[in-house]
Design a protein around this motif. Structure first.
Motif, mmCIF file in Angstrom:
data_model
loop_
_atom_site.group_PDB
_atom_site.id
_atom_site.type_symbol
_atom_site.label_atom_id
_atom_site.label_comp_id
_atom_site.label_asym_id
_atom_site.label_seq_id
_atom_site.Cartn_x
_atom_site.Cartn_y
_atom_site.Cartn_z
ATOM 1 N N GLU A 106 0.844 -1.203 0.000
ATOM 2 C CA GLU A 106 0.000 0.000 0.000
ATOM 3 C C GLU A 106 0.875 1.247 0.000
ATOM 4 O O GLU A 106 1.798 1.378 0.813
ATOM 5 N N TRP A 107 0.594 2.160 -0.925
ATOM 6 C CA TRP A 107 1.339 3.416 -1.015
ATOM 7 C C TRP A 107 0.784 4.427 -0.010
ATOM 8 O O TRP A 107 -0.427 4.611 0.087
ATOM 9 N N HIS A 108 1.686 5.059 0.724
ATOM 10 C CA HIS A 108 1.307 6.091 1.685
ATOM 11 C C HIS A 108 1.899 7.423 1.227
ATOM 12 O O HIS A 108 3.120 7.596 1.219
ATOM 13 N N ASP A 109 1.029 8.354 0.854
ATOM 14 C CA ASP A 109 1.498 9.662 0.403
ATOM 15 C C ASP A 109 2.183 10.436 1.514
ATOM 16 O O ASP A 109 3.096 11.227 1.270
ATOM 17 N N TRP A 114 6.163 2.823 0.225
ATOM 18 C CA TRP A 114 5.308 1.649 0.129
ATOM 19 C C TRP A 114 5.335 0.919 1.464
ATOM 20 O O TRP A 114 6.412 0.735 2.055
ATOM 21 N N HIS A 115 4.161 0.544 1.943
ATOM 22 C CA HIS A 115 4.046 -0.270 3.151
ATOM 23 C C HIS A 115 3.729 -1.693 2.694
ATOM 24 O O HIS A 115 2.681 -1.947 2.093
ATOM 25 N N VAL A 116 4.658 -2.592 2.970
ATOM 26 C CA VAL A 116 4.561 -3.975 2.507
ATOM 27 C C VAL A 116 4.164 -4.854 3.690
ATOM 28 O O VAL A 116 4.934 -5.011 4.648
ATOM 29 N N HIS A 117 2.953 -5.401 3.609
ATOM 30 C CA HIS A 117 2.424 -6.227 4.695
ATOM 31 C C HIS A 117 2.835 -7.682 4.449
ATOM 32 O O HIS A 117 2.454 -8.280 3.444
ATOM 33 N N VAL A 118 3.594 -8.223 5.390
ATOM 34 C CA VAL A 118 4.149 -9.574 5.246
ATOM 35 C C VAL A 118 3.558 -10.473 6.327
ATOM 36 O O VAL A 118 3.595 -10.139 7.511
#
Length: 485
Positions: A106-109, A114-118
């Motif tokens: 998910e991109w956070h302006d 980018w927030h990468v959920h693992v």
């Protein structure tokens, strides 16, 4: 929350090429995420009997990483050795998190990251994300009636169970494409009986394999000689595009006649000949290279079921055909392919303004140079839409994409900006051109329905031209096609 300059998703050849290119540029602030417990991608995962490459290995390899191949078309175990050689040479294991399945990105302006959920590892941040998960990584098993009721053993070719002994067993393989064409000859002599369920036949050409002699391998350890062989293979394969796109007559003369002669030479039964003869132009679907497939079809313990005698249902003891015949089985092998077009990326991608890539691709997957999409800054897709190649090495295209990806990252740094995003007008112009060109190809005009096409009917998997054209485009970075912020 751990933060990186670059997160690479996938550790196959795409991920390896990305990591090597970053390192060459002095960029070491990256991590590779691999969802499995091992690295290596396709050739570490696909370990089914008979697995081998169908492009000559001196070309199906990273250009800067020549290798001492034992034969022209390497088998899986040697490809895995090569993969591990590359990984270890460039110390990529210590840059990799295994068991790291990406749930979403998910991109956070707000922080321009980018927030990468693992799964199980929380959220990682990255300035850039390079998706290299690969188009042939998400296996598909159709919802056959009664599929889950079967009491015997069943698995997809992508997840071969080596603990199961198929020798002497009653086996069915569903599918007759590239993987099945390698498995069938490898197991046919050992099983009790093999039932092959073929929806549509593929064209098959002889496999021009060659085992290198000791003195030849010694010569090929010379970089110049190795490069010359690689170039000769490349240009020989590149000529196929003329048939695929510009001359159906040439395609028939050079390939169609050869394929028909191959059938007649290896199969004497006219009924079986008819079953294996496609009704579409050669090249419309992936062409199979094999000298052993047709002889396997001719064995007494092998039965080929074509579309007139398909799967009616799967039940507890096996398969009931559409003719009503019950086939009791011990093992069902699903060689039913991958979600390689509409499912290019298997996890949710959320860009600017909470827009998802799935929504953008609702009509059909599309990307500038098959690599970047407007609304998704600092995201690069390796082997994205229309980067597949039907005539040469996929690694050649991956390396071409690296030209563009690395130039984009360098431009962000040179301009002292935080992000790069392809303009919607540039992506639209590129995509229109690609599909205008695609209309001329055998993949669109050849009279088949292949996995190359998305649900829209557009050919999404293939690039409609010469691979050197794509490489030239990726080298010629067009600043005006991008926004920097």
């Amino acid at each position: 929350m751990s933060s990186y300059g670059v997160i690479i998703i996938g550790s196959g050849f795409g991920g390896q090429c990305a990591a090597i290119n970053l390192k060459k540029r002095g960029i070491d602030d990256f991590v590779i995420l691999e969802r499995r417990e091992f690295m290596g991608g396709t050739w570490a995962q696909n370990t089914y009997p008979g697995a081998a490459v169908d492009v000559q290995s001196p070309l199906y390899s990273i250009e800067s990483e020549p290798y001492d191949w034992s034969q022209m078309f390497a088998e899986q175990h040697e490809l895995q050795q090569y993969t591990n050689h590359v990984i270890d040479k460039h110390s990529l294991r210590e840059k990799t998190l295994t068991h790291a399945n990406v749930e979403k990105i998910e991109w956070h302006d707000a922080d321009q990251r980018w927030h990468v959920h693992v799964d199980g590892k929380g959220v990682l941040q990255a300035r850039f994300v390079i998706n290299a998960s690969g188009p042939l990584s998400t296996p598909v098993i159709p919802q056959f009636k009664g599929r889950d009721s079967f009491k015997g053993k069943a698995f997809h070719t992508n997840n071969w169970d080596h603990d199961y002994d198929y020798k002497g067993k009653r086996v069915a393989i569903i599918g007759s494409g590239a993987s099945a064409a390698q498995i069938i000859p490898a197991i046919a002599a050992d099983v009790g009986h093999l039932h092959i369920f073929q929806r549509t036949p593929h064209w098959v050409l002889p496999r021009p394999d060659y085992v290198f002699k000791g003195w030849q391998r010694k010569l090929l350890r010379n970089r110049g000689i190795y490069r010359a062989l690689r170039e000769a293979i490349y240009w020989g394969l590149e000529s196929r595009v003329i048939g695929f796109k510009y001359s159906s007559t040439m395609l028939e003369l050079l390939a169609g006649r050869k394929a028909r002669a191959h059938i007649k030479k290896q199969i004497k039964d006219p009924v079986l000949q008819q079953k294996v003869t496609p009704d579409f132009t050669i090249g419309c679907k992936r062409v199979i290279l094999s000298d052993t497939l047709y002889p396997a079809y001719c064995r007494d313990n092998v039965t080929l079921h074509d579309k007139t005698d398909g799967i009616g249902e799967i039940n507890e003891s096996g398969i009931k055909t559409s003719h009503g015949d019950q086939l009791d089985l011990d093992l069902i092998i699903y060689s039913t392919g991958y979600d390689a077009t509409d499912g290019v990326i298997s996890y949710p991608v959320i860009g600017r303004n909470q827009q998802t890539l799935a929504d953008v691709w609702a009509d059909f997957p599309r990307a500038y140079l098959g690599t970047s999409a407007p609304g998704f800054p600092n995201l690069f897709i390796v082997t994205g839409p229309n980067t597949g190649i039907g005539h040469t090495s996929a690694i050649f295209i991956i390396e071409a994409q690296m030209n563009y990806i690395m130039k984009a990252i360098e431009e962000v740094g040179r301009r002292q900006k935080n992000l790069i995003e392809v303009k919607a007008s540039a992506e639209d112009s590129y995509t229109r051109h690609i599909h205008d060109e695609m209309a001329k190809t055998v993949w669109q005009q050849g009279g088949c329905n292949s996995w190359y096409k998305s649900k829209s009917g557009k050919v999404i998997a293939m690039f409609p031209g010469f691979s050197f054209t794509f490489r030239r485009w990726t080298k010629n970075f067009r600043v005006k096609d991008h926004d920097f912020a």
